[in-house]
Design an enzyme around this catalytic site. Sequence first.
Site, short mmCIF file in Angstrom:
data_model
loop_
_atom_site.label_atom_id
_atom_site.label_comp_id
_atom_site.label_asym_id
_atom_site.label_seq_id
_atom_site.Cartn_x
_atom_site.Cartn_y
_atom_site.Cartn_z
N ASP A 13 0.82 -1.23 0.00
CA ASP A 13 0.00 0.00 0.00
C ASP A 13 0.85 1.26 0.00
OD1 ASP A 13 -2.28 -1.68 0.25
OD2 ASP A 13 -1.91 -1.80 2.40
N LYS A 16 2.07 2.33 -5.06
CA LYS A 16 2.77 1.85 -6.26
C LYS A 16 1.97 2.13 -7.52
CE LYS A 16 3.09 -2.34 -4.50
NZ LYS A 16 2.74 -2.11 -3.10
N GLY A 40 -4.42 -4.19 -4.30
CA GLY A 40 -5.43 -3.25 -4.78
C GLY A 40 -4.73 -1.94 -5.08
N HIS A 41 -4.77 -1.52 -6.33
CA HIS A 41 -4.11 -0.26 -6.69
C HIS A 41 -5.19 0.76 -7.05
CE1 HIS A 41 -0.27 -2.64 -7.86
NE2 HIS A 41 -0.38 -2.43 -6.58
N GLN A 228 2.21 -5.92 -3.09
CA GLN A 228 2.54 -5.92 -1.66
C GLN A 228 3.87 -5.19 -1.44
OE1 GLN A 228 1.56 -9.30 -3.00
NE2 GLN A 228 -0.47 -8.45 -2.73
P1 IMP Z 1 -2.75 -12.69 1.90
O1 IMP Z 1 -1.80 -12.19 0.87
O2 IMP Z 1 -4.19 -12.39 1.58
O3 IMP Z 1 -2.53 -14.14 2.23
O4 IMP Z 1 -2.47 -11.89 3.28
C1 IMP Z 1 -1.27 -12.06 4.02
C2 IMP Z 1 -0.84 -10.74 4.66
O5 IMP Z 1 -0.44 -9.85 3.64
C3 IMP Z 1 -1.95 -10.03 5.44
O6 IMP Z 1 -1.37 -9.33 6.52
C4 IMP Z 1 -2.48 -9.03 4.43
O7 IMP Z 1 -3.10 -7.92 5.04
C5 IMP Z 1 -1.20 -8.64 3.72
N1 IMP Z 1 -1.44 -8.18 2.34
C6 IMP Z 1 -1.72 -8.92 1.26
N2 IMP Z 1 -1.86 -8.14 0.18
C7 IMP Z 1 -1.64 -6.88 0.58
C8 IMP Z 1 -1.61 -5.63 -0.10
O8 IMP Z 1 -1.80 -5.52 -1.31
N3 IMP Z 1 -1.35 -4.54 0.67
C9 IMP Z 1 -1.10 -4.64 2.01
N4 IMP Z 1 -1.10 -5.78 2.68
C10 IMP Z 1 -1.37 -6.91 1.97
#
Ligand code: IMP
Length: 433
Positions: A13, A16, A40-41, A228
């Site tokens: 977040d 990007k 999510g962008h 991420q």
């Molecule tokens: P997962 O990727 O849904 O398995 O989540 C694993 C961890 O990564 C959790 O703490 C999510 O909140 C974090 N996470 C996954 N995708 C994002 C993102 O795009 N932005 C911020 N945190 C993310």
Amino acid sequence: MSVVIVVGAQWGDEGKGKVVDLFTERANVVVRYGGGANAGHTLVIDGKKLVTHLVPSGVCHPGKSCVLGDGMVIDPHTLLEEIADCQSKGLLARGELLIGLGAHVILPYHKLIDGLREDHGAKRGKSIGTTRRGIGPAYEMKAARRGVRMRDLLRFDRLRDLVTANLDDLAPVITHLGGTVPTASEIAKWIDEAAAAGERLRKHTGDAGRHVANAIAKGEHVLFEGAQGCLLDLDHGTYPYVTSSSTIAAGACQSAGIGPTQIDSVVGITKAYATRVGEGPFPTELHGAEGERLRQAGGEFGATTGRPRRCGWLDLPALRMGARLSGMQSLALTKLDVLANLPEVKVCVAYRLDGKELDEPPTDPDDIARAEPVYTKFPGWGKLPSDARDFTDLPATARAYVDTIERMAGVPFCLVSVGPDRSETIRLRDPFA
Ligand code: IMP
């Protein structure tokens, strides 16, 4: 020819989307290289908002080739919705999207398991706080060599056999986690829907690795878009509070199937403060009114889940670690405007743990949680001019803040963002130059 990787330097977040959108002006090909619809962008172009989860943020520049790399995990239904949304806004009109046939597919049972595990974990105070988008279970099945790939969506018999075998394996897990095992007719419906989605996506699928390699060989500019952030990397992040993919720059080569010698430059994106979603240690987190002020000013609510993000001061030990893990040669600073009008701005320059000062986070998550941030303070700088286009247009204290980050992170800035719009940007260096 230049090949540039853009990577999140924190916990995701970092903004990007805006930076990739700007760099895409100079790119021919934009490649998303990891994760799935957990990302999510949010893009703001001429005041209009577009949220993408799977399609690269470069989509806003018509005619650029947008690639989803083989290292991704793709929910075909989400992707179809996103393509339709882009097309309704006049984007992707020429179908300039290529999905790697080797990318894995997220089906309803991956999301079911993800949600059940989170609920089960929450009862024991041990959840990860995932996005529940099925990311972990899809990568687990990939590593177990039982995954369903994009190419399997296009061959009905193979798809049916794989899904049936997956659900045989998963039935005891679903029961153990307190879920309801899907019936044969539900499974048949999932298979039919996945096959139908595959048919609709067929024209977009292909050999993404060759496509990217050919573009590089032709001397085109290729931009890799990370999802991420480095501290959520499966191998090097704050495990187990991480995502299930390789989020560092090396993941770009892995996902696209190109060698590290092809990469010219790595740009890290960092916000002017820090956020984190889900569980896991976050030493500079601000609780109460201060955190809430940053959350509201920065609109820090997940673009994917709507969850409020945890907010805190910029964490230089974490940033240094991200820069080291990805070999960053420059940094883009985003959301500097969010810190406007604060009486005081702090930046964490080191951690103190068991009487020692550390310049990077310790390796154990419990030690990170125990670490005490050491702060340097800056007087607030009032309003930030959104028409600032040159570094010297910034107030002196804001410049001192940026200079300190650059010096203490050891990586120069190539861009400073002073507002959400494309135009609200101070460009210092062209990463493709
Ligand atoms: P997962 O990727 O849904 O398995 O989540 C694993 C961890 O990564 C959790 O703490 C999510 O909140 C974090 N996470 C996954 N995708 C994002 C993102 O795009 N932005 C911020 N945190 C993310």
